[in-house]
Design a protein around this motif. Structure first.
Motif, PDB file in Angstrom:
ATOM      1  N   ILE A 360     -74.539  29.708  27.736  1.00  0.00           N
ATOM      2  CA  ILE A 360     -75.792  30.372  27.378  1.00  0.00           C
ATOM      3  C   ILE A 360     -75.747  31.836  27.807  1.00  0.00           C
ATOM      4  CG2 ILE A 360     -78.301  30.264  27.558  1.00  0.00           C
ATOM      5  CD1 ILE A 360     -77.974  27.320  28.425  1.00  0.00           C
ATOM      6  N   ALA A 361     -75.162  32.104  28.974  1.00  0.00           N
ATOM      7  CA  ALA A 361     -75.052  33.483  29.448  1.00  0.00           C
ATOM      8  C   ALA A 361     -74.193  34.315  28.498  1.00  0.00           C
ATOM      9  CB  ALA A 361     -74.468  33.497  30.863  1.00  0.00           C
ATOM     10  N   ALA A 362     -73.115  33.717  27.975  1.00  0.00           N
ATOM     11  CA  ALA A 362     -72.267  34.430  27.016  1.00  0.00           C
ATOM     12  C   ALA A 362     -73.046  34.735  25.741  1.00  0.00           C
ATOM     13  CB  ALA A 362     -71.028  33.592  26.701  1.00  0.00           C
ATOM     14  N   GLN A 363     -73.880  33.814  25.333  1.00  0.00           N
ATOM     15  CA  GLN A 363     -74.726  34.044  24.161  1.00  0.00           C
ATOM     16  C   GLN A 363     -75.696  35.198  24.428  1.00  0.00           C
ATOM     17  OE1 GLN A 363     -77.619  30.939  23.217  1.00  0.00           O
ATOM     18  NE2 GLN A 363     -77.185  31.180  21.036  1.00  0.00           N
ATOM     19  N   ALA A 364     -76.268  35.236  25.621  1.00  0.00           N
ATOM     20  CA  ALA A 364     -77.188  36.318  25.977  1.00  0.00           C
ATOM     21  C   ALA A 364     -76.474  37.668  25.967  1.00  0.00           C
ATOM     22  CB  ALA A 364     -77.805  36.041  27.349  1.00  0.00           C
ATOM     23  N   ASP A 365     -75.260  37.709  26.524  1.00  0.00           N
ATOM     24  CA  ASP A 365     -74.482  38.950  26.514  1.00  0.00           C
ATOM     25  C   ASP A 365     -74.209  39.425  25.090  1.00  0.00           C
ATOM     26  OD1 ASP A 365     -74.303  39.139  29.279  1.00  0.00           O
ATOM     27  OD2 ASP A 365     -72.451  37.967  29.381  1.00  0.00           O
ATOM     28  N   ARG A 366     -73.975  38.462  24.206  1.00  0.00           N
ATOM     29  CA  ARG A 366     -73.662  38.777  22.815  1.00  0.00           C
ATOM     30  C   ARG A 366     -74.900  39.314  22.076  1.00  0.00           C
ATOM     31  NH1 ARG A 366     -71.497  34.259  22.083  1.00  0.00           N
ATOM     32  NH2 ARG A 366     -73.177  33.113  21.078  1.00  0.00           N
ATOM     33  N   LEU A 367     -76.066  38.790  22.413  1.00  0.00           N
ATOM     34  CA  LEU A 367     -77.280  39.131  21.671  1.00  0.00           C
ATOM     35  C   LEU A 367     -78.016  40.340  22.228  1.00  0.00           C
ATOM     36  CD1 LEU A 367     -78.732  35.562  21.016  1.00  0.00           C
ATOM     37  CD2 LEU A 367     -77.838  37.146  19.317  1.00  0.00           C
ATOM     38  N   ALA A 368     -77.810  40.652  23.503  1.00  0.00           N
ATOM     39  CA  ALA A 368     -78.598  41.710  24.140  1.00  0.00           C
ATOM     40  C   ALA A 368     -78.499  43.056  23.412  1.00  0.00           C
ATOM     41  CB  ALA A 368     -78.191  41.856  25.606  1.00  0.00           C
ATOM     42  N   PRO A 369     -77.313  43.535  23.047  1.00  0.00           N
ATOM     43  CA  PRO A 369     -77.254  44.836  22.350  1.00  0.00           C
ATOM     44  C   PRO A 369     -77.964  44.804  21.002  1.00  0.00           C
ATOM     45  CG  PRO A 369     -75.088  44.196  23.198  1.00  0.00           C
ATOM     46  CD  PRO A 369     -75.963  43.002  23.311  1.00  0.00           C
ATOM     47  N   ARG A 370     -77.854  43.725  20.280  1.00  0.00           N
ATOM     48  CA  ARG A 370     -78.516  43.623  18.980  1.00  0.00           C
ATOM     49  C   ARG A 370     -80.033  43.584  19.147  1.00  0.00           C
ATOM     50  NH1 ARG A 370     -76.004  38.623  15.936  1.00  0.00           N
ATOM     51  NH2 ARG A 370     -77.124  39.550  14.158  1.00  0.00           N
ATOM     52  N   ALA A 371     -80.493  42.865  20.176  1.00  0.00           N
ATOM     53  CA  ALA A 371     -81.934  42.803  20.430  1.00  0.00           C
ATOM     54  C   ALA A 371     -82.467  44.174  20.844  1.00  0.00           C
ATOM     55  CB  ALA A 371     -82.219  41.763  21.512  1.00  0.00           C
ATOM     56  N   ALA A 372     -81.702  44.876  21.678  1.00  0.00           N
ATOM     57  CA  ALA A 372     -82.130  46.202  22.122  1.00  0.00           C
ATOM     58  C   ALA A 372     -82.248  47.162  20.943  1.00  0.00           C
ATOM     59  CB  ALA A 372     -81.150  46.741  23.159  1.00  0.00           C
ATOM     60  N   ALA A 373     -81.288  47.112  20.032  1.00  0.00           N
ATOM     61  CA  ALA A 373     -81.332  47.977  18.848  1.00  0.00           C
ATOM     62  C   ALA A 373     -82.537  47.646  17.977  1.00  0.00           C
ATOM     63  CB  ALA A 373     -80.040  47.842  18.054  1.00  0.00           C
ATOM     64  N   ALA A 374     -82.840  46.352  17.844  1.00  0.00           N
ATOM     65  CA  ALA A 374     -83.956  45.932  16.999  1.00  0.00           C
ATOM     66  C   ALA A 374     -85.296  46.401  17.555  1.00  0.00           C
ATOM     67  CB  ALA A 374     -83.956  44.406  16.866  1.00  0.00           C
ATOM     68  N   LEU A 375     -85.421  46.486  18.876  1.00  0.00           N
ATOM     69  CA  LEU A 375     -86.705  46.822  19.506  1.00  0.00           C
ATOM     70  C   LEU A 375     -86.746  48.257  20.034  1.00  0.00           C
ATOM     71  CD1 LEU A 375     -87.248  43.489  21.482  1.00  0.00           C
ATOM     72  CD2 LEU A 375     -88.298  44.155  19.309  1.00  0.00           C
ATOM     73  N   ALA A 376     -85.750  49.057  19.680  1.00  0.00           N
ATOM     74  CA  ALA A 376     -85.642  50.407  20.230  1.00  0.00           C
ATOM     75  C   ALA A 376     -86.869  51.253  19.909  1.00  0.00           C
ATOM     76  CB  ALA A 376     -84.374  51.082  19.714  1.00  0.00           C
ATOM     77  N   ARG A 377     -87.430  51.137  18.699  1.00  0.00           N
ATOM     78  CA  ARG A 377     -88.588  51.939  18.299  1.00  0.00           C
ATOM     79  C   ARG A 377     -89.801  51.665  19.176  1.00  0.00           C
ATOM     80  NH1 ARG A 377     -88.653  54.360  13.193  1.00  0.00           N
ATOM     81  NH2 ARG A 377     -86.771  54.001  11.939  1.00  0.00           N
ATOM     82  N   LEU A 378     -89.858  50.463  19.766  1.00  0.00           N
ATOM     83  CA  LEU A 378     -90.994  50.101  20.615  1.00  0.00           C
ATOM     84  C   LEU A 378     -90.793  50.526  22.060  1.00  0.00           C
ATOM     85  CD1 LEU A 378     -91.671  46.458  19.324  1.00  0.00           C
ATOM     86  CD2 LEU A 378     -92.649  48.621  18.497  1.00  0.00           C
ATOM     87  N   GLY A 379     -89.623  51.073  22.365  1.00  0.00           N
ATOM     88  CA  GLY A 379     -89.344  51.465  23.741  1.00  0.00           C
ATOM     89  C   GLY A 379     -89.071  50.298  24.660  1.00  0.00           C
ATOM     90  N   VAL A 380     -88.703  49.151  24.102  1.00  0.00           N
ATOM     91  CA  VAL A 380     -88.463  47.942  24.895  1.00  0.00           C
ATOM     92  C   VAL A 380     -87.054  47.964  25.468  1.00  0.00           C
ATOM     93  CG1 VAL A 380     -88.274  45.420  24.808  1.00  0.00           C
ATOM     94  CG2 VAL A 380     -90.123  46.587  23.578  1.00  0.00           C
ATOM     95  N   THR A 381     -86.941  47.655  26.744  1.00  0.00           N
ATOM     96  CA  THR A 381     -85.639  47.538  27.396  1.00  0.00           C
ATOM     97  C   THR A 381     -85.225  46.075  27.414  1.00  0.00           C
ATOM     98  OG1 THR A 381     -86.119  49.426  28.816  1.00  0.00           O
ATOM     99  CG2 THR A 381     -84.346  47.952  29.523  1.00  0.00           C
ATOM    100  N   VAL A 382     -83.993  45.793  26.996  1.00  0.00           N
ATOM    101  CA  VAL A 382     -83.492  44.421  26.928  1.00  0.00           C
ATOM    102  C   VAL A 382     -82.337  44.261  27.913  1.00  0.00           C
ATOM    103  CG1 VAL A 382     -82.494  42.628  25.458  1.00  0.00           C
ATOM    104  CG2 VAL A 382     -84.145  44.261  24.504  1.00  0.00           C
ATOM    105  N   THR A 383     -82.463  43.303  28.816  1.00  0.00           N
ATOM    106  CA  THR A 383     -81.393  42.998  29.761  1.00  0.00           C
ATOM    107  C   THR A 383     -81.158  41.496  29.800  1.00  0.00           C
ATOM    108  OG1 THR A 383     -82.999  42.966  31.574  1.00  0.00           O
ATOM    109  CG2 THR A 383     -81.768  45.016  31.229  1.00  0.00           C
TER     110      THR A 383
END
Length: 463
Positions: A360-383
């Motif tokens: 699950i942690a590997a999945q989170a590492d894989r998705l975090a950059p994509r999620a951050a890019a998707a929410l960038a306009r909202l100023g959301v930080t994804v970790t």
């Protein structure tokens, strides 16, 4: 006013390509009402001084279409369950196995031999489709099924002890979801509650002291939705079975969630299985179909042949019976338990429970950059964050499973996480997470469709 005279009529709009499309999708009456309402709104806006649209026809058609599409959207929508609760009651509990979905779809599409004996051409019994599998998997002499486990307990109590006392430990008088309490079920079943022992300690002598001419049965309730720890004592099921035989009354053992396999093989704390409860001597064992079993909502009753036969004769049984769709899905689900070594491949509930934290942690590492890019306009930080999942629906209440997820930190005051959660719930495929430590946490244990998550996040991130 010229602008008002320039507006098209409802009949004219219905005759356009756009109007015909609305009629085709939603029906003429609904399309007519929506167009009439959109025109009325536009007229009111123009009278209040608003500038009319350059293309009134397109504006009215768009407004009517948006209204009709919103009205046609079912509130029973697919969502992404990232709460960390696998069997989430409010989100429909277990996801069905593909085999169960296929069986249910076939039963919906075709006529099936639900209560028809193909060998003799005579009327059959609908529960027989499940009987052989339940007997095989539990070791019981007989079995039957109703629409949920509360109904199973209600039916068993009414059949075995109506008008007489049901002896139960005070520590087992549980309340399940929706303020639904065991004493209330017992009252509706027509049995007289005779509670014994104390909240934390009940002994054999307490049951013996309660025996009398009015004793109808002993009820044991597995406290699957809470735990009492410390200075405790309870009478084990085998001893209760012996006491019931001594008193000449049946023992009803309600397992609640119930499991057909040893959960320890999936890294969970061991729970009593249905087969063990049957072997321990209970006359009737009740358990759910939509929790640890991973099937559709149902309540099973398994046990001694005479007791199950009496339950089947109860007139209430017909009111609580299942339709062909759930029977088909349950049969397909039960068949999977014949091959326990491949359950995690085929049963979504157990697959989610058995996932290891590193995966699950590997999945989170894989998705975090994509999620951050998707929410960038909202100023959301994804970790990426560590988190704890739970089984849910009252099963294994004190057990948590190490998991991983995405922590979404939104800019703003203390209400920012809730505003972000609201935004994520408002997209086409809503994302349901949980708020903790001042952030919105998306637990990925139950996530199977990564692209669906990213698509929903992209939609949420649009201005």
């Amino acid at each position: 006013m010229q602008a008002l005279r320039a507006l098209p009529s409802v009949d004219a709009l219905l005759g356009t390509d756009g109007g015909r499309g609305l009629t085709e999708r939603h029906g003429r009456a609904a399309a007519t009402d929506a167009l009439r309402g959109a025109l009325a709104s536009l007229r009111a806006a123009i009278r209040h001084g608003e500038i009319p649209p350059a293309d009134p026809e397109a504006a009215v058609l768009a407004a009517a279409g948006a209204q009709l599409d919103a009205a046609a959207l079912s509130p029973l929508r697919p969502v992404l369950n990232l709460t960390g609760t696998i069997l989430h009651t409010n989100l429909g509990r277990a996801l069905l196995a593909e085999a169960a979905i296929e069986a249910a779809t076939l039963a919906m599409r075709e006529a099936v031999a639900l209560e028809y004996d193909l060998a003799s051409g005579a009327r059959g019994e609908r529960d027989d489709h499940l009987l052989r599998l339940l007997v095989e998997l539990t070791g019981a002499e007989d079995a039957t099924v109703v629409n949920n486990n509360a109904a199973a307990v209600l039916l068993a109590l009414n059949t075995l002890g109506a008008g007489r006392e049901a002896i139960v430990s005070r520590g087992e008088l549980i309340e399940i979801g929706g303020a639904f309490r065991m004493p209330d079920i017992m009252a509706r079943a027509g049995v007289i509650l005779r509670e014994v022992g104390t909240t934390n300690r009940t002994h054999e002598r307490d049951y013996r002291a309660a025996f009398g001419p009015q004793t109808g049965l002993i009820l044991k309730v597995h406290t699957s939705n809470y735990r009492i720890e410390g200075f405790t004592a309870e009478v084990a099921a085998p001893r209760l079975a012996a006491l019931a035989r001594e008193a000449g009354v049946p023992l009803l053992n309600d397992l609640g969630s119930g499991s057909l396999v040893d959960l320890a093989r999936f890294g969970l704390r061991r729970e009593p299985t249905v087969a063990e409860a049957v072997a321990e001597g209970a006359d009737v064992v009740t358990f759910s179909g939509d929790k640890l079993l991973g099937g559709p909502q149902a309540g099973f009753l398994v046990g001694r042949r005479e007791a199950i036969a009496a339950i089947n004769r109860n007139p209430m049984k017909r009111a609580l019976r299942l339709d062909k769709i759930r029977i088909a899905a349950l049969e397909a689900t039960l068949r999977l338990f014949r091959d326990p070594d491949r359950l995690t491949e085929r049963l979504p509930t157990l697959r989610s429970l058995a996932r290891l934290q590193p995966e699950i942690a590997a999945q989170a590492d894989r998705l975090a950059p994509r999620a951050a890019a998707a929410l960038a306009r909202l100023g959301v930080t994804v970790t990426v964050c560590a988190c704890e999942s739970q089984v849910g629906s009252g099963a294994l209440p004190t057990d948590t499973l190490p998991s991983a997820g995405l922590r979404l930190d939104a800019p703003g005051d203390g209400t920012a996480p809730e505003r972000l959660a609201t935004r994520l719930r408002g997209v086409s495929r809503p994302i349901i997470g949980r708020i903790a430590e001042g952030a919105l946490i998306l637990d990925l244990r139950a996530l199977t469709d990564e692209d669906a998550l990213i698509a929903s996040l992209v939609e949420a991130g649009r201005p």
